[in-house]
Enzyme design. Structure first.
Site, short mmCIF file in Angstrom:
data_model
loop_
_atom_site.label_atom_id
_atom_site.label_comp_id
_atom_site.label_asym_id
_atom_site.label_seq_id
_atom_site.Cartn_x
_atom_site.Cartn_y
_atom_site.Cartn_z
N LYS A 258 0.86 -1.20 0.00
CA LYS A 258 0.00 0.00 0.00
C LYS A 258 0.89 1.24 0.00
O LYS A 258 1.81 1.35 0.81
CB LYS A 258 -0.92 -0.02 1.22
CG LYS A 258 -1.77 1.27 1.38
CD LYS A 258 -2.81 1.16 2.50
CE LYS A 258 -3.46 2.50 2.79
NZ LYS A 258 -4.47 2.43 3.88
N LYS A 270 -10.66 12.30 8.35
CA LYS A 270 -10.22 11.84 9.67
C LYS A 270 -10.23 12.99 10.67
O LYS A 270 -10.20 14.16 10.27
CB LYS A 270 -8.78 11.30 9.56
CG LYS A 270 -8.67 9.97 8.85
CD LYS A 270 -7.23 9.50 8.83
CE LYS A 270 -7.09 8.19 8.06
NZ LYS A 270 -7.77 7.04 8.67
N ASP A 281 1.16 6.09 5.78
CA ASP A 281 0.22 5.16 5.15
C ASP A 281 0.79 4.50 3.89
O ASP A 281 0.08 3.80 3.17
CB ASP A 281 -1.10 5.89 4.84
CG ASP A 281 -2.30 4.96 4.92
OD1 ASP A 281 -2.17 3.87 5.49
OD2 ASP A 281 -3.36 5.33 4.37
N GLU A 342 -9.65 3.58 1.56
CA GLU A 342 -9.08 3.80 0.23
C GLU A 342 -8.00 2.79 -0.13
O GLU A 342 -7.80 2.48 -1.31
CB GLU A 342 -8.50 5.22 0.14
CG GLU A 342 -7.09 5.43 0.71
CD GLU A 342 -6.96 5.14 2.20
OE1 GLU A 342 -7.99 5.21 2.91
OE2 GLU A 342 -5.86 4.82 2.68
N ARG A 344 -7.64 -0.41 0.17
CA ARG A 344 -8.04 -1.64 -0.53
C ARG A 344 -8.34 -1.36 -2.01
O ARG A 344 -8.18 -2.24 -2.86
CB ARG A 344 -9.23 -2.30 0.19
CG ARG A 344 -10.47 -1.47 0.26
CD ARG A 344 -11.42 -1.93 1.37
NE ARG A 344 -10.99 -1.46 2.68
CZ ARG A 344 -11.60 -1.72 3.83
NH1 ARG A 344 -12.69 -2.47 3.85
NH2 ARG A 344 -11.15 -1.24 4.97
N1 BES Z 1 -4.77 4.24 6.71
C1 BES Z 1 -5.91 3.86 7.44
C2 BES Z 1 -5.63 2.79 8.49
C3 BES Z 1 -4.69 3.16 9.59
C4 BES Z 1 -5.19 3.46 10.83
C5 BES Z 1 -3.33 3.11 9.41
C6 BES Z 1 -4.34 3.76 11.86
C7 BES Z 1 -2.47 3.41 10.44
C8 BES Z 1 -2.96 3.73 11.67
C9 BES Z 1 -6.99 3.33 6.52
O1 BES Z 1 -6.99 3.82 5.24
C10 BES Z 1 -8.31 3.66 7.13
O2 BES Z 1 -8.55 4.81 7.34
N2 BES Z 1 -9.09 2.66 7.44
C11 BES Z 1 -10.35 2.85 8.03
C12 BES Z 1 -11.28 1.85 7.38
C13 BES Z 1 -12.73 2.04 7.67
C14 BES Z 1 -13.22 3.36 7.10
C15 BES Z 1 -13.49 0.90 7.07
C16 BES Z 1 -10.27 2.60 9.52
O3 BES Z 1 -9.51 1.75 9.93
O4 BES Z 1 -10.92 3.30 10.27
ZN ZN Z 2 -5.13 4.52 4.54
ZN ZN Z 3 -8.08 5.64 5.04
#
Ligand code: BES
Ligand code: ZN
Ligand code: ZN
Length: 491
Positions: A258, A270, A281, A342, A344
Site C-alpha cells: 500500500k 479523519k 500510510d 481507500e 483496498r
Molecule cells: N490508513 C488507514 C488505516 C490506519 C489506521 C493506518 C491507523 C495506520 C494507523 C486506513 O486507510 C483507514 O482509514 N481505514 C479505516 C477503514 C474504515 C473506514 C473501514 C479505519 O480503519 O478506520
Molecule cells: Zn489509509
Molecule cells: Zn483511510
C-alpha cells in the site's frame, strides 16, 4: 559501522568496551578478571541475566574509560534470538552514550550450533540500533561507535562473514523502510517515492518502472485513480522487478505494498488528532521496497515483482465521494461506502496489474490497512488473512527468523458475505459490523484469482512513539521489510 568476527583466543587486544551476553547463570570461565564482580551481582540479585536487563561496570585505566556492559539474554537452555538482538543493541547504545568508538561483544554464551544464526541477528541489531531520523533536526546526534567486533568463544574457528553480511543487508532493508515512512508527505510524494525506488534499483540491481496518470488510465486502474483524484500530486504506479532465478519463470512472487503517501480520509475526513501520522500510510510500500532491495543485494535465487500504487487520499472538488461506484482494473464495480477505506481500492488494482501484466504466480500484499487490526490484536503483531495453509506456514517460519510476529485471522463465509452487497459487486467498507481487519483483507482476496495469497495488515505496528525493542527507534519501525525478505527467501 564496521562489524567483524574474531575468535576469543586470537584477540590480541580487547577494546575499551566489552559487552557480555549473560544468561540466567554466569559462565565464569569466559569472563576473565570481572568474574568475581559479576558473580557478586548474580548472588546479590542485582543483575541476573534476565532478558532486557543490563548492568555497566565502569573503570578508568591508562587514561581511558573502560566499560564492561553485562546484557541479559535470559535462559541459557532456551536461546532467544530476539533477546540477542536486544542485548547487542543495549551494549552498543550504552557505548555510544559514553562516547566510545570500539565495542567487543563476547559470545561466551553462544553454543557452536547457534553461531550462524546468532552472528546474523547480532549484526542486524548492530546495524539498526543507532538509527535516528534526524534529517530535519538542526542539532544532530553524533554517533561515536564505529566498529563492533563479535568475539566467538567456540573452539572451531569458522568463517561467519556471510552471516554478518546477510544480517547487515536485511537490517539496512529495514532502515530503508523506516526512512521512507518517517519522511513527511510534503517531501515523499508519489513521484518522490518512485524516485527513491528507482535510485535503490540502480544502486542494488533491480529494474524499476514508474508510470504516471496517462499510463494508469490506459491500464484501466479506475479504482486507484478514483482515490488519487483529490490530490494535486500525480499518482504513480511503481513497479520493481528482480529476477534472481530467470530459468524458473513459472514462479514469480508478487509483493504488493500500500502506497498512500498521505491519508486524510477523503470526504470521510479523519479527525485532526492523529491525522499527521497518516504520512505513514505507505508503510506497506516501504516494506516491499526494503525487502526487494535486500533480496537483490543478497542475490537470492527468486523472482520478485513488487508493485506500489502510490497516491494521496485528500479532498478537492474532483475527489471521489461516498456512494460513488468505481470500476476496478479487472472489471468489478465497487460502491464507495467510505472514502477512508481507500487502501483496498488501490491495492486491488495493483494486484490485478501484477497478475495480468507481470505474470506473478503468488500474491503477498502488505498494508497499513485498518485501525481495526490494532483494536483486535494490538501493535506488537501483524494481522494476516490468507487462502493458503502452505504459504502461511512459510510465513510462520519467516516470522521466527526475524521476530516480527504474525497472527492468522479466521476466514468465515459470513465475513465474505459482508462485503458482497450494495449497488455494485462489492462495497469498500462494511460499517460497524466488526471484524474490520478481516473484511478489509477479504476484499483484497476477491482479486487474487485463486493464486496463493497472504495479506499482511501492519497498520498498528508501522509507527510507534514508544519502541518496544532496543534496536528500534521512535517513529517508523520498518516492520514488514525483514519479514518479506525472509518469506520470499523461504518460498
Ligand atoms: N490508513 C488507514 C488505516 C490506519 C489506521 C493506518 C491507523 C495506520 C494507523 C486506513 O486507510 C483507514 O482509514 N481505514 C479505516 C477503514 C474504515 C473506514 C473501514 C479505519 O480503519 O478506520
Ligand atoms: Zn489509509
Ligand atoms: Zn483511510
Amino acid at each position: 559501522m564496521r562489524i567483524t568476527l574474531e575468535n576469543f583466543k586470537d584477540v590480541r587486544k580487547f577494546s575499551n568496551v566489552q559487552g557480555l551476553l549473560c544468561s540466567d547463570r554466569p559462565m565464569m570461565d569466559a569472563m576473565g578478571t570481572s568474574a568475581g564482580h559479576i558473580n557478586y551481582l548474580y548472588e546479590k540479585g542485582v543483575f541476573k541475566g534476565e532478558k532486557g536487563t543490563s548492568y555497566t561496570i565502569s573503570d578508568f585505566q591508562d587514561e581511558a574509560l573502560k566499560l564492561t556492559v553485562l546484557a541479559g539474554i535470559g535462559k541459557r537452555d532456551k536461546l532467544d534470538m530476539d533477546a540477542l538482538r536486544n542485548a547487542a543493541a543495549i551494549i552498543i547504545k550504552e557505548a555510544d552514550r559514553q562516547k566510545m568508538a570500539d565495542v567487543d561483544i563476547i559470545l561466551n554464551e553462544i553454543p557452536e550450533e547457534y553461531m550462524m544464526d546468532s552472528v546474523k541477528v547480532l549484526s542486524e541489531a548492530a546495524a539498526m540500533c543507532l538509527y535516528r531520523f534526524e534529517k530535519y533536526s538542526s542539532v544532530k546526534h553524533e554517533t561515536s561507535v564505529t566498529a563492533v567486533r563479535l568475539i566467538s568463544c567456540c573452539k572451531d574457528n569458522k568463517d561467519y562473514q556471510s552471516s554478518i553480511d546477510e544480517g547487515v543487508i536485511v537490517a539496512e532493508g529495514n532502515l530503508i523502510a523506516r526512512d521512507l515512512v518517517n519522511e513527511p508527505s510534503n517531501v515523499l510524494t508519489p513521484e518522490e517515492l518512485g524516485r527513491r525506488a528507482t535510485a535503490l534499483g540502480e544502486k542494488y540491481g533491480f529494474n524499476t518502472e514508474v508510470m504516471g496518470r496517462r499510463r494508469i488510465e490506459e491500464l484501466g486502474m479506475d479504482a486507484f485513480l478514483a482515490v488519487s483524484r483529490g490530490s494535486a500530486n500525480e499518482p504513480k504506479l511503481i513497479v520493481m522487478r528482480y529476477m534472481g532465478n530467470p530459468e524458473d519463470n513459472k514462479n514469480i512472487v508478487g509483493l504488493i505494498g500500500k502506497g498512500i503517501t498521505f491519508d486524510a480520509g477523503g470526504y470521510c475526513v479523519k479527525g485532526s488528532g492523529h491525522m499527521w501520522m497518516m504520512k505513514t500510510d505507505m508503510g506497506g510500500g516501504a516494506a516491499v521496497i526494503g525487502a526487494i532491495t535486500a533480496a537483490a543485494r543478497m542475490g537470492i535465487k527468486k523472482n520478485i515483482v513488487a508493485v506500489v500504487a502510490a497516491c494521496d487520499n485528500l479532498i478537492s472538488g474532483d475527489a471521489y465521494k461516498p456512494g460513488d461506484i468505481v470500476r476496478t482494473m479487472n472489471g468489478k464495480n465497487i460502491e464507495i461506502r467510505n472514502t477512508d477505506a481507500e487502501g483496498r481500492l488501490t491495492l486491488v488494482d495493483a494486484v490485478t496489474y501484477a497478475l495480468r501484466n507481470e505474470g506473478v504466480t503468488s500474491i503477498i500484499d502488505i498494508a497499513t490497512l485498518t485501525g481495526a487490526v490494532g483494536r483486535a490484536i494490538g501493535n506488537v503483531v501483524t494481522g494476516v488473512v490468507d487462502n493458503s495453509d502452505r504459504l502461511y506456514s512459510v510465513l510462520e517460519n519467516a516470522s521466527k527468523r526475524c521476530d516480527e510476529r504474525v497472527w492468522r485471522f479466521p476466514v468465515f463465509d459470513e465475513y465474505k458475505k459482508l462485503i458482497k452487497t450494495g449497488s455494485g459487486d462489492l462495497i469498500n467498507s462494511t460499517g460497524a459490523t466488526g471484524a474490520g481487519a478481516i473484511t478489509a483483507g477479504l476484499f483484497v482476496g476477491e482479486f487474487v484469482e485463486d493464486k496463493p495469497w497472504l495479506h499482511l495488515d501492519i497498520a498498528a505496528g508501522t509507527f510507534t512513539e514508544h519502541p518496544d525493542k532496543e534496536y528500534r527507534s521512535e517513529g517508523a519501525t520498518g516492520v514488514g521489510s525483514m519479514l518479506l525478505y525472509e518469506l520470499v527467501k523461504e518460498m
